[in-house]
Design an enzyme around this catalytic site. Structure first.
Site, PDB file in Angstrom:
ATOM      1  CG  ASP A   1      52.596 118.905   3.515  1.00  0.00           C
ATOM      2  OD1 ASP A   1      53.816 119.000   3.817  1.00  0.00           O
ATOM      3  OD2 ASP A   1      52.470 117.547   3.273  1.00  0.00           O
TER       4      ASP A   1
ATOM      5  CE1 TYR B   1      58.776 110.687   5.937  1.00  0.00           C
ATOM      6  CE2 TYR B   1      56.611 110.991   4.837  1.00  0.00           C
ATOM      7  CZ  TYR B   1      57.985 111.408   4.806  1.00  0.00           C
ATOM      8  OH  TYR B   1      58.220 112.606   4.179  1.00  0.00           O
TER       9      TYR B   1
ATOM     10  CE  LYS C   1      58.372 114.559   2.116  1.00  0.00           C
ATOM     11  NZ  LYS C   1      57.503 115.601   2.635  1.00  0.00           N
TER      12      LYS C   1
ATOM     13  N   GLY D   1      61.102 120.702   3.566  1.00  0.00           N
ATOM     14  CA  GLY D   1      60.203 121.584   3.885  1.00  0.00           C
ATOM     15  C   GLY D   1      60.781 122.547   5.457  1.00  0.00           C
TER      16      GLY D   1
END
Length: 287
Positions: A27, A145, A189, A242
């Site tokens: 993403d 986060y 995540k 990623g």
């Protein structure tokens, strides 16, 4: 967390009980721009990159464009977005659960930035998506986060705090992860806290909801491997790497090594599950 059978079966494909999960987020092409191997995902997603991966996370346009390359790979559709060109800490809804169901995704994803001025809006979005996804038997992956803004407008990911005091940084990470769990996320995540000991507390506060770590900025291959292994030793379900993959010059060999290293660490953790886990030195800063 209790799920209906459809949600549980989909989640098991993403987070297997028998091995560490290795997710490949793509993403960043929307978030930070199509750089490195993201410029042409169809060329990037070769067999040696895709086969070791448990799932691919991305926005619907990229997932649709790469449907042939991802025929046998579970996908997670990201339904919230922002870019680094604008207000990056403010995520907005860019899709619906029905879009993910129609495209055959195994789950949807939603991002929340705790400590952001827009934290409340994002918590509301997550809660709403969980309710919507429940009707379809779809897992919701929360990307939680600690991220606010510096006075100059740049992102504040509290990384200086992590280097200075991993335990204090873990307080922020635990809060974000627990918020996602409280709102019904099926997996979370988040960011690694810097030590095995501090991240173990993050896993504990998730109350059996699987937790995976993000890759963050590109680091040396050995450091990336160690980071993944430390997270697994702390009880993480796996990693969502990623940049550690698509920003690397030779992604295929790295993914293969990463898969092998994670599997070895997973097996070691299972062998010692009834004993006291060994303490480990910090990846970042002190123990």
């Amino acid at each position: 967390m209790l799920h209906d059978i459809g949600t549980q079966r989909r989640l098991t494909r993403l987070v297997p009980h028998t091995s560490a999960a290795l997710w490949l987020p793509l993403d960043d092409g929307l978030i930070s721009g199509p750089e490195d191997h993201l410029r042409d995902l169809r060329q990037f997603l070769t067999r040696d990159v895709v086969e070791p991966v448990t799932a691919v996370l991305g926005f619907r346009g990229a997932l649709r464009s790469c449907h042939r390359e991802l025929t046998r790979t579970p996908t997670i559709m990201n339904l919230t977005a922002s870019t680094t060109l604008g207000e990056h800490t403010r995520k907005v809804v860019v899709g619906r659960v029905a879009d993910a169901v129609r495209d055959g995704a195994e789950a949807v994803a939603c991002h929340i930035n705790v400590t952001s001025a827009y934290e409340g809006e994002q918590l509301e979005i997550l809660g709403r998506l969980v309710s919507e996804a429940d009707a379809y038997g779809m897992p919701v992956i929360a990307m939680a986060y600690p991220r606010g803004r510096h006075p100059d407008g740049t992102d504040d990911n509290h990384l200086a705090l992590r280097e200075r005091d991993p335990d204090e940084f873990a307080v922020l990470v635990r809060h974000g992860v627990r918020a996602a769990v409280e709102l019904g996320a099926s997996a979370v995540k988040t960011i690694y806290t810097g030590t095995v000991e501090s991240f173990r507390t993050v896993v504990e506060c998730a109350m059996d909801v699987p937790v995976l770590i993000a890759g963050e900025k590109l680091i040396d291959e050995g450091e990336a491997m160690a980071k993944a292994q430390y997270a697994i030793r702390a009880g993480a379900a796996g990693v969502a790497f990623g940049r550690q993959i698509f920003a690397r010059g030779e992604p295929g060999p790295f993914v293969q090594k990463l898969r092998t290293g994670m599997d070895d660490c997973w097996a070691e953790r299972n062998r010692t599950v009834t004993s006291v886990p060994p303490r480990s030195s910090a990846l970042l800063g002190g123990s």
